[in-house]
Write a protein that holds these residues in place. Structure first.
Motif: not given
Length: 671
Positions: A602, A604, A606
């Motif tokens: 996880r 911030p 992509k």
């Protein structure tokens, strides 16, 4: 046309190389030769009538020779043959029966053999397979002549998984081996034994080995003796192999021209009294040739042995015919004969090195011999050894750099001692074998043989320990190989006959070699890339910028990894820095997320690429939904069962999946 056989042989060699690249069908290759044979015959007839046609007859001869090589290689290509097992091959389990024909060097986990196929699914077939037998599942080792019945998959031999790695599959293809059978405890059975020629030769070898073992010869010496007399190098330990290689004496372990020349001289001297008898001078050359070929059969008919025995057979015939023979035509004739029978030998490294060494010795050594002569026979003997060693090393240097990327700086000191020792070892061993045949006690000679081999091993180990004289990791590609050979030929021609045109040719060849070096450096400097390597249980990433390599890894002593060494050699590069592997990598515009055993994903940003390492315990389906990467890559540090699960998940989600264990390394172009 001073060396006609050599010229024709060169054309045949070029034809074989062309056929290897083009891979034509049998019909088209034979048709080309048939068409060219007609103008060849016509020009031969016209050249006898009128001298002006001789030039065109020469051209037609060379053109025909080229396409004969083209055709011969095609005819000998096993997949082109109707009954070869690879025709209509289905990659599913098959019932295969065949005979074990050769043992190969095993590794820590498996035994390896060659199997001559007899049937596949009860249909008569021909061909050769690599047999891989797990040591933990093996009931016992196979013997030459064992008839094996197996029910297993015929698998293609694995291709390299990393850039510039040794291609074992391509190496075996030149031995007509294209697939392998993996044998386990319950999928094979030995159903008989065939007493063919290979079996009988193996029995003779085993009898000799048993006698040597009974003499309590130390194992390290015994393996060297087996290599020198029986051509069995597969059980020599890696440390001994490395020592001989680093000392510049690896050629000693492969039976070649040096060994055969010594044996010919020994038996010629031993049998010289036969010349006094009627027809003795006629019988003797045939007897010598018979002895040499018997030794070749006993030692396994490797490419270097066949080359050496063929060449010395020609020399023996010429010697006893009392006719002047030209060594270049003799060498050309031996190459031509071998390649017409076994064209694949052209791609054997030992074959190439052997001929380069012999051509270099007969061409360059006379130049050294003229520089200085001694009135003392002993000093002259060692000087001759020294000059022969230098000449041979000069000839094989380009090939040695191309294949092995190292240069043994003390090779001349090695050969100065090893060659006289080898002469004594071969003579002592032959006397022991002859005495054994005549049932005369041989213990003294066997112990002397063991002592001499031990002495040679210790000397080679001492030379190889002087590591600062061994230059390793030398970058040398195919362009440099050919340009350096041209430069070498140009320089030698100039030394042989210093004329202006030869000096000009030599300078042009040297300039081409220099341009090749500059061109190779600039080419690799301009290709920037990011590589995810395949390595078991480790994660190794690298970014190449110009000729500098930035390594990303958490492993210790990563600089010594052979995968990286191969990559650096091929790219004329060096290690710039070693960086600890982080979870996020930014490679130009590409974002890479590394998910390791902690399973953290996880973030911030992509990522474009997800790299899975160290078998992370994650729900890959959820990861794909949250991050939607362009591709998922798994390296060699992951468990196999996880790779299968991840591949299935990616297939369902329509996301490309790349497993380096299956598909090899992954590369991102940065230019």
């Amino acid at each position: 046309m001073k060396f006609p056989t050599l010229n024709i042989t060169l054309c045949v060699v070029l034809g074989i190389l062309a056929s290897n690249e083009v891979k034509p069908g049998i019909n088209s290759a034979c048709l080309l030769v048939s068409i060219l044979f007609i103008p060849f015959l016509l020009l031969f007839w016209f050249s006898n009538k009128k001298a002006t046609f001789r030039f065109y007859f020469g051209l037609s001869t060379y053109l025909l020779s080229f396409f004969v090589g083209f055709m011969v290689y095609t005819l000998h290509s096993k997949p082109n043959q109707q009954h070869h097992y690879s025709n209509n091959l289905k990659y599913e389990k098959a019932l295969v029966s065949g005979v074990i024909s050769e043992k190969i060097r095993p590794n820590q986990y498996v035994y390896k053999y060659f199997l001559e196929i007899e049937t596949v699914d009860n249909i008569d077939k021909t061909g050769k397979l690599l047999i891989v037998l797990s040591k933990k599942d093996a009931k016992k080792e196979f013997q030459i002549g064992d008839v094996v019945l197996a029910y297993a998959y015929l698998k293609p031999i694995s291709r390299p998984h990393n850039p510039y790695q040794f291609d074992y599959a391509a190496y075996l293809e030149k031995k007509d081996v294209y697939h392998q059978l993996n044998l386990e405890r319950n999928n094979y059975r030995v159903i008989g034994h065939e007493k063919h020629l290979n079996y009988k030769l193996e029995q003779i070898r085993n009898t000799i080995i048993t006698k040597l073992e009974n003499a309590k010869i130390p194992l390290d010496r015994l393996e060297i003796i087996k290599a020198l007399f029986l051509g069995q190098r597969q059980n020599i330990d890696q440390e001994t192999n490395n020592q001989y290689s680093q000392a510049g004496a690896i050629h000693i372990l492969a039976i070649s021209g040096l060994h055969i020349g010594i044996l010919l001289f020994f038996f010629k001297t031993l049998l010289k009294p036969l010349e006094r008898f009627r027809y003795g001078k006629i019988i003797l050359p045939f007897l010598l040739i018979f002895i040499l070929w018997s030794f070749a059969l006993l030692s396994g008919l490797s490419a270097s042995v066949v080359r050496a025995v063929t060449m010395f057979s020609f020399i023996t015939i010429g010697m006893y015919m009392r006719r002047e023979t030209n060594i270049y035509n003799t060498l050309g004739s031996s190459i031509l004969l071998i390649l017409l029978i076994r064209p694949n030998f052209l791609f054997d490294v030992g074959f190439q090195l052997s001929y380069c060494a012999v051509f270099s010795i007969v061409t360059i050594q006379p130049i050294f011999a003229k520089l200085w002569k001694s009135g003392n026979k002993i000093i002259q003997y060692f000087y001759d050894i020294l000059t022969v060693s230098f000449a041979a090393q000069i000839g094989v240097l380009p090939l040695s750099l191309y294949y092995f990327h190292q240069f043994p700086g003390l090779f001349f000191l090695t050969n100065l001692v090893v060659i006289p020792l080898l002469t004594l070892i071969l003579v002592c061993g032959m006397i022991a074998l002859l005495f054994a045949v005549m049932r005369i006690p041989t213990e003294i000679f066997i112990h002397l043989l063991s002592f001499l081999v031990g002495l040679m091993n210790r000397y080679v180990a001492f030379i190889s320990s002087l590591e600062k004289f061994i230059i390793k990791g030398i970058p040398f590609n195919l362009t440099l190989l050919f340009s350096s050979l041209l430069a070498l030929i140009g320089i030698v021609l100039w030394f042989k006959k210093p004329k202006f045109n030869r000096i000009l040719i030599a300078l042009i060849c040297i300039l081409l070699f220099q341009l090749s070096i500059i061109g190779s450096l600039e080419y690799h400097k301009s290709n920037d890339e990011f590589i995810i390597f395949q390595y078991p249980k480790q994660t190794i990433l690298a970014k190449k910028t110009n000729n500098s390599l930035t390594i990303f890894s958490n492993e210790k002593d990563i600089e010594d990894n052979y995968v990286l060494k191969n990559y650096l050699q091929a790219n004329f590069g060096q290690i710039g820095s070693v960086t600890k592997l982080k979870n996020i990598l930014q490679i130009n515009d590409t974002k890479i997320l590394v998910i390791d055993k902690e399973g953290i994903y996880r973030i911030p940003i992509k990522p474009n690429i997800i790299l899975l390492t160290q078998s992370p315990k994650i729900n890959l389906e959820r990861v794909i939904e949250e991050l939607n990467p362009a591709i998922i890559i798994a390296d060699g540090s992951n468990y196999k069962y996880l790779l299968e699960n991840w591949q299935h998940t990616c297939l369902q989600k329509n996301i490309p999946f790349h497993s380096t264990s299956e598909k090899g390394y992954y590369k991102i172009e940065l230019n």
